[in-house]
Design a protein around this motif. Structure first.
Motif, PDB file in Angstrom:
ATOM      1  N   LYS A  77     -61.398 -29.474  69.545  1.00 64.87           N
ATOM      2  CA  LYS A  77     -61.653 -30.995  69.539  1.00 64.87           C
ATOM      3  C   LYS A  77     -63.350 -31.444  69.029  1.00 64.87           C
ATOM      4  O   LYS A  77     -63.515 -32.244  68.879  1.00 64.87           O
ATOM      5  CB  LYS A  77     -61.580 -31.579  70.902  1.00 64.87           C
ATOM      6  N   ARG A  78     -64.359 -30.377  69.405  1.00 66.88           N
ATOM      7  CA  ARG A  78     -65.633 -30.522  68.701  1.00 66.88           C
ATOM      8  C   ARG A  78     -65.983 -30.314  67.388  1.00 66.88           C
ATOM      9  O   ARG A  78     -66.840 -30.273  66.901  1.00 66.88           O
ATOM     10  CB  ARG A  78     -66.595 -30.110  69.810  1.00 66.88           C
ATOM     11  N   TYR A  79     -64.916 -29.600  66.820  1.00 67.08           N
ATOM     12  CA  TYR A  79     -65.055 -29.131  65.482  1.00 67.08           C
ATOM     13  C   TYR A  79     -65.701 -30.180  64.118  1.00 67.08           C
ATOM     14  O   TYR A  79     -66.527 -30.173  63.630  1.00 67.08           O
ATOM     15  CB  TYR A  79     -63.708 -28.733  64.663  1.00 67.08           C
ATOM     16  N   PRO A  80     -65.024 -31.286  64.449  1.00 67.35           N
ATOM     17  CA  PRO A  80     -65.587 -32.279  63.481  1.00 67.35           C
ATOM     18  C   PRO A  80     -67.056 -32.664  63.570  1.00 67.35           C
ATOM     19  O   PRO A  80     -67.722 -32.753  62.828  1.00 67.35           O
ATOM     20  CB  PRO A  80     -64.805 -33.573  63.583  1.00 67.35           C
ATOM     21  N   ILE A  81     -67.488 -32.750  64.949  1.00 66.05           N
ATOM     22  CA  ILE A  81     -68.880 -33.033  65.384  1.00 66.05           C
ATOM     23  C   ILE A  81     -69.839 -32.034  64.845  1.00 66.05           C
ATOM     24  O   ILE A  81     -70.900 -32.411  64.260  1.00 66.05           O
ATOM     25  CB  ILE A  81     -69.051 -33.614  66.939  1.00 66.05           C
ATOM     26  N   ALA A 136     -71.050 -26.013  56.237  1.00 62.18           N
ATOM     27  CA  ALA A 136     -70.963 -26.848  57.385  1.00 62.18           C
ATOM     28  C   ALA A 136     -69.362 -26.643  58.021  1.00 62.18           C
ATOM     29  O   ALA A 136     -69.122 -26.824  59.249  1.00 62.18           O
ATOM     30  CB  ALA A 136     -71.232 -28.212  57.102  1.00 62.18           C
ATOM     31  N   LEU A 137     -68.531 -26.923  57.236  1.00 63.89           N
ATOM     32  CA  LEU A 137     -67.067 -26.631  57.405  1.00 63.89           C
ATOM     33  C   LEU A 137     -66.655 -25.086  58.129  1.00 63.89           C
ATOM     34  O   LEU A 137     -65.791 -25.063  59.086  1.00 63.89           O
ATOM     35  CB  LEU A 137     -66.178 -26.937  56.347  1.00 63.89           C
ATOM     36  N   LEU A 138     -67.384 -24.253  57.738  1.00 63.58           N
ATOM     37  CA  LEU A 138     -67.034 -22.895  58.145  1.00 63.58           C
ATOM     38  C   LEU A 138     -67.881 -22.412  59.387  1.00 63.58           C
ATOM     39  O   LEU A 138     -67.318 -21.642  60.325  1.00 63.58           O
ATOM     40  CB  LEU A 138     -67.368 -21.695  57.382  1.00 63.58           C
TER      41      LEU A 138
END
Length: 151
Positions: free
Chosen positions: A2-6, A55-57
């Motif tokens: 749930k914290r992945y996008p942040i 940033a995505l990885l």
């Protein structure tokens, strides 16, 4: 998850700020191209693409969960001592049971270096199996010390 996008957004901003600081230093010493190179050339666009990919990885491999070799709930005092050695302090101990310990970085410098992703959680399930989760570097460091001093 749930914290992945942040986390991804934080790392993208961090990488972009880092790049602009380096670019400004190069400009100050007279060895860099103008800033418009970033948006008008394929190299600049490729750099921005690389920033997005990193940033995505990073949240996938920058955070982990490891199994501990002992019951952390039974050794809470020892766990707190080891986490203090690693630069963390326990938070919310009066509101949380012994089988769910939450730690955060004790110093502001460490919080800044970790971009405020400085929480490490140690949980123990009903079977007495304990897990530590958080930033990979800090989890590995703490788990190694706990394995050395406690288990």
């Amino acid at each position: 998850m749930k914290r992945y996008p942040i986390r991804a957004a934080k790392y993208a901003v961090y990488l972009i700020i880092l790049f602009f600081i380096l670019f400004a230093l190069l400009r100050a010493f007279g060895s860099a191209s103008p800033m418009s190179v970033l948006w008008t050339t394929s190299r600049g666009l490729m750099f921005l693409g690389v920033v997005v990919v990193f940033a995505l990885l990073y949240p996938f491999f920058g955070f982990t969960r490891k199994r501990l070799t002992f019951n952390a709930a039974e050794r809470a005092d020892d766990v707190e001592r080891i986490m203090a050695m690693c630069g963390f302090k326990r938070i919310g101990s009066e509101n949380r049971p012994a089988d769910d310990m939450l730690f955060e970085a004790a110093s502001t410098a460490k919080k800044v270096a970790m971009m405020w992703e400085d929480q490490v959680r140690i949980t123990t399930d009903a079977d007495g199996v304990s897990f530590i989760e958080g930033n990979r570097k800090e989890v590995v460091r703490a788990a190694f010390r706990m394995g050395t001093y406690i288990a």
